[in-house]
Design an enzyme around this catalytic site. Structure first.
Site, mmCIF file in Angstrom:
data_model
loop_
_atom_site.group_PDB
_atom_site.id
_atom_site.type_symbol
_atom_site.label_atom_id
_atom_site.label_comp_id
_atom_site.label_asym_id
_atom_site.label_seq_id
_atom_site.Cartn_x
_atom_site.Cartn_y
_atom_site.Cartn_z
ATOM 1 N N LYS A 78 0.681 -1.236 0.006
ATOM 2 C CA LYS A 78 -0.064 0.119 -0.163
ATOM 3 C C LYS A 78 0.802 1.175 -0.037
ATOM 4 O O LYS A 78 2.004 1.240 0.400
ATOM 5 C CB LYS A 78 -0.983 -0.067 1.108
ATOM 6 C CG LYS A 78 -1.909 -1.199 1.397
ATOM 7 C CD LYS A 78 -2.681 -1.178 2.397
ATOM 8 C CE LYS A 78 -3.578 -2.625 2.683
ATOM 9 N NZ LYS A 78 -4.490 -2.417 3.748
ATOM 10 N N HIS A 100 -1.546 -5.484 1.535
ATOM 11 C CA HIS A 100 -3.096 -6.287 1.403
ATOM 12 C C HIS A 100 -2.824 -7.469 0.715
ATOM 13 O O HIS A 100 -1.640 -7.888 -0.026
ATOM 14 C CB HIS A 100 -3.770 -5.638 0.371
ATOM 15 C CG HIS A 100 -4.831 -6.046 -0.310
ATOM 16 N ND1 HIS A 100 -6.099 -6.164 0.357
ATOM 17 C CD2 HIS A 100 -4.987 -7.140 -1.347
ATOM 18 C CE1 HIS A 100 -6.942 -7.003 0.024
ATOM 19 N NE2 HIS A 100 -6.554 -7.745 -1.255
ATOM 20 N N GLU A 141 -9.706 -9.793 -7.600
ATOM 21 C CA GLU A 141 -8.650 -8.958 -7.278
ATOM 22 C C GLU A 141 -7.589 -8.986 -8.449
ATOM 23 O O GLU A 141 -7.056 -8.065 -8.874
ATOM 24 C CB GLU A 141 -8.075 -8.761 -5.929
ATOM 25 C CG GLU A 141 -9.176 -8.363 -4.894
ATOM 26 C CD GLU A 141 -8.737 -8.788 -3.372
ATOM 27 O OE1 GLU A 141 -9.394 -8.658 -2.544
ATOM 28 O OE2 GLU A 141 -7.698 -9.399 -3.027
HETATM 29 P P1 DAT Z 1 -7.666 -7.215 5.471
HETATM 30 O O1 DAT Z 1 -6.642 -6.079 4.621
HETATM 31 O O2 DAT Z 1 -6.736 -7.614 6.455
HETATM 32 O O3 DAT Z 1 -8.117 -8.060 4.283
HETATM 33 P P2 DAT Z 1 -10.241 -5.898 5.576
HETATM 34 O O4 DAT Z 1 -10.521 -6.561 4.411
HETATM 35 O O5 DAT Z 1 -11.164 -6.371 6.520
HETATM 36 O O6 DAT Z 1 -8.850 -6.475 6.075
HETATM 37 O O7 DAT Z 1 -10.250 -4.342 5.592
HETATM 38 C C1 DAT Z 1 -9.565 -3.824 4.496
HETATM 39 C C2 DAT Z 1 -8.746 -2.499 5.000
HETATM 40 O O8 DAT Z 1 -9.451 -1.737 5.629
HETATM 41 C C3 DAT Z 1 -7.708 -3.080 6.177
HETATM 42 O O9 DAT Z 1 -6.311 -3.662 5.626
HETATM 43 C C4 DAT Z 1 -7.533 -1.634 6.839
HETATM 44 C C5 DAT Z 1 -8.700 -1.010 6.638
HETATM 45 N N1 DAT Z 1 -9.938 -1.364 8.037
HETATM 46 C C6 DAT Z 1 -10.546 -2.437 8.030
HETATM 47 N N2 DAT Z 1 -11.290 -2.321 9.075
HETATM 48 C C7 DAT Z 1 -11.162 -1.148 9.793
HETATM 49 C C8 DAT Z 1 -11.238 -0.477 10.776
HETATM 50 N N3 DAT Z 1 -12.285 -1.054 11.666
HETATM 51 N N4 DAT Z 1 -11.067 0.776 10.966
HETATM 52 C C9 DAT Z 1 -10.263 1.347 9.959
HETATM 53 N N5 DAT Z 1 -9.610 0.452 9.031
HETATM 54 C C10 DAT Z 1 -9.985 -0.319 8.783
HETATM 55 MG MG MG Z 2 -9.762 -7.831 3.041
#
Ligand code: DAT
Ligand code: MG
Length: 153
Positions: free
Chosen positions: A12, A118, A129
């Protein structure tokens, strides 16, 4: 034995800015996955919404789009047996505060909104993706690596 899979991984904008591209690539290479696609790009808001479509409507969504579009990103496809789960394990928990030492997020970052990398969370998101970021012709699955017989039986 796990099947050969492809997974989408991205460094990222925070990881690019912090000079961690090489470190992230090294960890996947050292684990034994094979790099079959790589590009650097600036994600547009519409690409961000497509990639993070599952998170539309969540309170952090606007900030997430702002962050992911804020600078260059390095997009990659890694291939190997069980690559999707394996890559998630190399990356660590979403919130770096809970990520185990030895994982990328557990070693290199501290906050959920700046978690460096990611990785696709399952087979469906991996193929979705990969197709968002890469054309089939940009993936070089066919190259063979001499070390592969030392990584997998
Ligand atoms: P990952 O990146 O582990 O697959 P995710 O798909 O649940 O996680 O979320 C995508 C991204 O969004 C994550 O890397 C960071 C951000 N994110 C997720 N939950 C969040 C939260 N509660 N507050 C702030 N950013 C968050
Ligand atoms: Mg995710």
């Amino acid at each position: 034995m796990a099947e050969v899979e492809r997974t989408f991984v991205a460094v990222k904008p925070d990881g690019v800015q912090r000079g961690l591209v090489g470190e992230v690539i090294s960890r996947f290479e050292a684990r034994g996955l094979k790099l079959i696609g790589l590009k650097m790009l600036q994600v547009t808001p519409s690409l961000a919404e497509k990639h993070y479509g599952e998170h539309i409507g969540k309170p952090f969504f606007a900030g997430l789009v702002k962050f992911i579009t804020s600078g260059p990103l390095v997009a990659m496809v890694w291939e190997g047996k069980g690559a999707i789960t394996l890559a998630r394990n190399v990356i660590g928990a979403t919130n770096p505060a809970n990520a185990a030492p030895g994982t990328i997020r557990g070693d290199l970052c501290v906050e959920i909104g700046r978690n460096v990398v990611h990785g696709s969370d399952g087979p469906e998101s991996a193929s979705r993706e990969i197709s968002i970021f890469f054309q089939d012709s940009e993936l070089l699955s066919c190259w063979s690596r001499n070390i592969d017989t030392w990584v997998s039986e």
